[in-house]
Design an enzyme around this catalytic site. Structure first.
Site, mmCIF file in Angstrom:
data_model
loop_
_atom_site.group_PDB
_atom_site.id
_atom_site.type_symbol
_atom_site.label_atom_id
_atom_site.label_comp_id
_atom_site.label_asym_id
_atom_site.label_seq_id
_atom_site.Cartn_x
_atom_site.Cartn_y
_atom_site.Cartn_z
ATOM 1 N N ASN A 1 55.635 21.283 48.266
ATOM 2 C CA ASN A 1 55.117 21.314 46.903
ATOM 3 C C ASN A 1 53.672 20.801 46.953
ATOM 4 O OD1 ASN A 1 54.513 20.903 44.220
ATOM 5 N ND2 ASN A 1 55.992 19.239 43.914
ATOM 6 N N LYS B 1 51.459 20.727 44.682
ATOM 7 C CA LYS B 1 50.976 20.144 43.424
ATOM 8 C C LYS B 1 49.566 20.685 43.103
ATOM 9 C CE LYS B 1 54.038 16.307 44.208
ATOM 10 N NZ LYS B 1 54.369 14.911 43.999
ATOM 11 N N HIS C 1 60.510 19.348 37.815
ATOM 12 C CA HIS C 1 59.964 18.270 38.649
ATOM 13 C C HIS C 1 59.717 17.036 37.772
ATOM 14 C CE1 HIS C 1 57.200 15.960 41.121
ATOM 15 N NE2 HIS C 1 57.691 16.615 42.145
ATOM 16 N N GLU D 1 57.325 15.088 37.553
ATOM 17 C CA GLU D 1 55.994 15.037 36.936
ATOM 18 C C GLU D 1 55.959 15.889 35.668
ATOM 19 O OE1 GLU D 1 53.847 15.969 40.550
ATOM 20 O OE2 GLU D 1 54.466 14.015 41.317
ATOM 21 N N GLU E 1 65.150 13.930 43.814
ATOM 22 C CA GLU E 1 63.894 13.233 44.057
ATOM 23 C C GLU E 1 63.849 11.951 43.225
ATOM 24 O OE1 GLU E 1 60.653 16.041 45.577
ATOM 25 O OE2 GLU E 1 60.648 16.226 43.406
ATOM 26 N N GLY F 1 55.430 10.057 46.178
ATOM 27 C CA GLY F 1 54.028 9.702 46.361
ATOM 28 C C GLY F 1 53.794 8.217 46.590
ATOM 29 N N SER G 1 58.413 11.156 49.407
ATOM 30 C CA SER G 1 57.796 10.563 50.597
ATOM 31 C C SER G 1 58.492 10.972 51.898
ATOM 32 C CB SER G 1 57.735 9.039 50.475
ATOM 33 O OG SER G 1 56.895 8.670 49.385
HETATM 34 P P1 PGA Z 1 55.847 13.301 47.989
HETATM 35 O O1 PGA Z 1 56.203 14.305 46.774
HETATM 36 O O2 PGA Z 1 56.446 13.907 49.232
HETATM 37 O O3 PGA Z 1 54.354 13.247 48.023
HETATM 38 O O4 PGA Z 1 56.477 11.988 47.664
HETATM 39 C C1 PGA Z 1 57.457 14.927 46.682
HETATM 40 C C2 PGA Z 1 57.530 15.739 45.418
HETATM 41 O O5 PGA Z 1 57.023 15.311 44.382
HETATM 42 O O6 PGA Z 1 58.101 16.852 45.419
#
Ligand code: PGA
Length: 250
Positions: free
Chosen positions: A9, A11, A95, A97, A167, A173, A213
């Site tokens: 992903n 982003k 997601h 976010e 997640e 992140g 992560s």
């Molecule tokens: P990250 O993001 O691997 O940077 O923690 C995962 C995600 O949001 O899908």
């Protein structure tokens, strides 16, 4: 029985040129890998540019979001049909976010899942608790609400085109991951939810990814868990070398 899926992903990262450079490096780095499905989800602007580069490769193209209508007066939105036209085979939906920054609720996410499936694409439905919800002991309630809400009204026959991504929001992140055991426990719980809502075969066949992560140095332990069927990777998917190492988990 379940073929692993490693999905990147991206982003809000990468211009078209940067996307081409990343995919070119990634194609070389994962050439010949057949042990899992591989997918990248770049920004919308890069989709149609990357589609011809990925055609015939072992990397699939996905989108990060969509709107649950086909066409019409929805300024600024994009439909699953247009994403398919751009070369996508999957769409990430719900997601954290999107849930947190854009106030998407389970009912809206459910409409998106249905729209993605109706377009003949795979829906990658994200679920996950915040730190506060975890500390308040609400984790299983939250995951139940998000999973059942996201899948409401879908019958078992279409679940073959659904992937769940667990997640935990506090792991995204942040460099913090759930321990292998904690992640396994949640994945097993989610599989139990599928068994309860559908049947054993659906529970056995539905892929449940872990995200938050995931890095080259922790993917092997996560992927060794019985109920972890892949990874949704943010930060580490932006570097071909790191993402290729994750794809080559073992
Ligand atoms: P990250 O993001 O691997 O940077 O923690 C995962 C995600 O949001 O899908």
């Amino acid at each position: 029985m379940r073929r692993p899926l490693i999905a990147g992903n991206w982003k809000l990262h990468k211009t078209r040129d940067e996307s081409v450079a990343l995919v070119t490096a990634l194609k070389a780095a994962v050439a010949g890998v057949d042990s899992c499905d591989i997918l990248v989800a770049p920004p919308f602007t890069a989709l149609a540019v990357l589609a011809p580069l990925l055609a015939g490769s072992n990397i699939q193209l996905g989108a990060q979001n969509c709107y649950p209508e086909t066409t019409g007066a929805f300024t600024g939105e994009i439909s699953p049909q247009l994403l398919k036209d751009a070369g996508c085979s999957a769409v990430i939906v719900g997601h954290s976010e999107r849930r947190q920054l854009f106030a998407e609720d389970d009912a809206f996410i459910n409409r998106k899942v249905k729209a993605v499936l109706a377009a003949g694409l795979t829906a990658i439905l994200c679920v996950g608790e915040t730190l506060e919800e975890r500390e308040n002991g609400e984790i299983l309630d939250v995951l139940t609400r998000q999973t059942k809400g996201g899948l409401a009204g879908l019958d078992a026959t279409v679940l073959q085109n659904v992937v769940i991504a667990y997640e935990p929001v506090w792991a995204i992140g942040t460099g913090k991951t759930a321990s292998n055991e904690d992640a396994q426990e949640v994945h097993s719980f989610l599989r139990g939810l599928l068994r309860g809502s559908y049947d054993q075969a659906t529970a056995d066949n539905t892929r449940i990814l872990y995200g938050g992560s995931v890095k080259p140095d922790n993917v092997d332990g996560l992927m060794a868990q019985d109920d972890i069927d892949g990874a949704l990777v943010g930060g580490a998917s932006l570097k071909a070398e790191d993402f290729a190492r994750i794809v080559r988990f073992g």
